[in-house]
Write a protein that holds these residues in place. Structure first.
Motif, PDB file in Angstrom:
ATOM      1  N   GLU A 158      62.200  14.759  33.030  1.00 34.29           N
ATOM      2  CA  GLU A 158      62.990  14.276  34.176  1.00 34.29           C
ATOM      3  C   GLU A 158      62.912  12.754  34.283  1.00 34.29           C
ATOM      4  N   GLY A 159      61.711  12.197  34.098  1.00 37.82           N
ATOM      5  CA  GLY A 159      61.554  10.742  34.128  1.00 37.82           C
ATOM      6  C   GLY A 159      62.397  10.064  33.063  1.00 37.82           C
ATOM      7  N   TRP A 160      62.377  10.608  31.845  1.00 37.39           N
ATOM      8  CA  TRP A 160      63.182  10.036  30.773  1.00 37.39           C
ATOM      9  C   TRP A 160      64.671  10.166  31.070  1.00 37.39           C
ATOM     10  N   LEU A 161      65.087  11.300  31.606  1.00 43.77           N
ATOM     11  CA  LEU A 161      66.509  11.486  31.899  1.00 43.77           C
ATOM     12  C   LEU A 161      66.986  10.595  33.047  1.00 43.77           C
ATOM     13  N   ASN A 162      66.076  10.190  33.924  1.00 41.93           N
ATOM     14  CA  ASN A 162      66.430   9.304  35.029  1.00 41.93           C
ATOM     15  C   ASN A 162      66.397   7.830  34.638  1.00 41.93           C
ATOM     16  N   SER A 163      66.068   7.533  33.394  1.00 46.39           N
ATOM     17  CA  SER A 163      66.042   6.169  32.870  1.00 46.39           C
ATOM     18  C   SER A 163      67.146   6.050  31.826  1.00 46.39           C
ATOM     19  N   SER A 164      68.082   5.132  32.021  1.00 49.06           N
ATOM     20  CA  SER A 164      69.249   5.071  31.136  1.00 49.06           C
ATOM     21  C   SER A 164      68.878   4.880  29.664  1.00 49.06           C
ATOM     22  N   GLY A 165      67.918   4.036  29.360  1.00 47.94           N
ATOM     23  CA  GLY A 165      67.531   3.812  27.971  1.00 47.94           C
ATOM     24  C   GLY A 165      66.925   5.045  27.336  1.00 47.94           C
ATOM     25  N   HIS A 166      66.044   5.717  28.080  1.00 47.39           N
ATOM     26  CA  HIS A 166      65.423   6.935  27.564  1.00 47.39           C
ATOM     27  C   HIS A 166      66.455   8.062  27.436  1.00 47.39           C
ATOM     28  N   ARG A 167      67.345   8.145  28.420  1.00 46.17           N
ATOM     29  CA  ARG A 167      68.413   9.156  28.371  1.00 46.17           C
ATOM     30  C   ARG A 167      69.297   8.920  27.148  1.00 46.17           C
ATOM     31  N   ASP A 168      69.615   7.645  26.867  1.00 49.66           N
ATOM     32  CA  ASP A 168      70.434   7.330  25.691  1.00 49.66           C
ATOM     33  C   ASP A 168      69.770   7.841  24.416  1.00 49.66           C
TER      34      ASP A 168
END
Length: 172
Positions: free
Chosen positions: A133-143
């Protein structure tokens, strides 16, 4: 030549732990995950909890990718090895970083014919769901999660104080 022998030796030393990875498809355009063998390093001494967290991150990231029409990522033992080594490094340093990223990439070019790579790192999240969830809420990590990658390897390891450190590598 020595490097190639060293990598072969490391790969031969990998202990296979089979974890069942299944996915319920939400529509026919999604790909159902098949059983895969996720391998962990023999001297890693991972707890059942750490192994379960790795499995859950893998499943949740692929579930997210499928929910937006992307292919699931294939487990890569080479990426797992790089993730495991980097996570151990972060624990030793006591902080998260991308130190040594270029070397990890070069290792994957050599061992897995990688053409591009990215990674997500994190620490102190208490569960697979919370770190994803933390990664998905961060644009760079989501990318990175939603990127044009085909393979992944994940490490989730607790430090001596019981805090998780995470590395997920993506490549194609």
């Amino acid at each position: 030549m020595k490097r190639q022998q060293k990598l072969k030796g490391l790969l031969l030393a990998i202990l296979s732990i089979t974890l069942l990875i299944t996915s319920c498809t939400k529509d026919e355009s999604q790909v159902e995950l098949e059983e895969q063998t996720l391998e962990v390093m023999p001297n890693a001494k991972l707890s059942n909890e750490e192994i379960q967290v790795i499995h859950e991150i893998y499943y949740q990231v692929n579930d997210h990718r499928q929910s937006i029409g992307l292919q699931p990522l294939i487990w890569s033992n080479a990426a797992y090895t790089e993730s495991w080594n980097h996570t151990q490094y972060m624990i030793q340093e006591g902080s998260i970083s991308h130190d040594g990223f270029s070397q990890r990439y070069q290792n994957l070019v050599y061992s897995a014919n990688a053409r591009s790579m990215s990674e997500n790192v994190a620490s102190h999240y208490r569960s697979a769901s919370s770190v994803v969830e933390g990664w998905l809420n961060s644009s760079g990590h989501r990318d990175n999660i939603e990127g044009d990658y085909t393979h992944t390897g994940i490490a989730a390891i607790k430090d001596s104080e019981g805090n998780f450190y995470y590395t997920q590598i993506f490549y194609r």
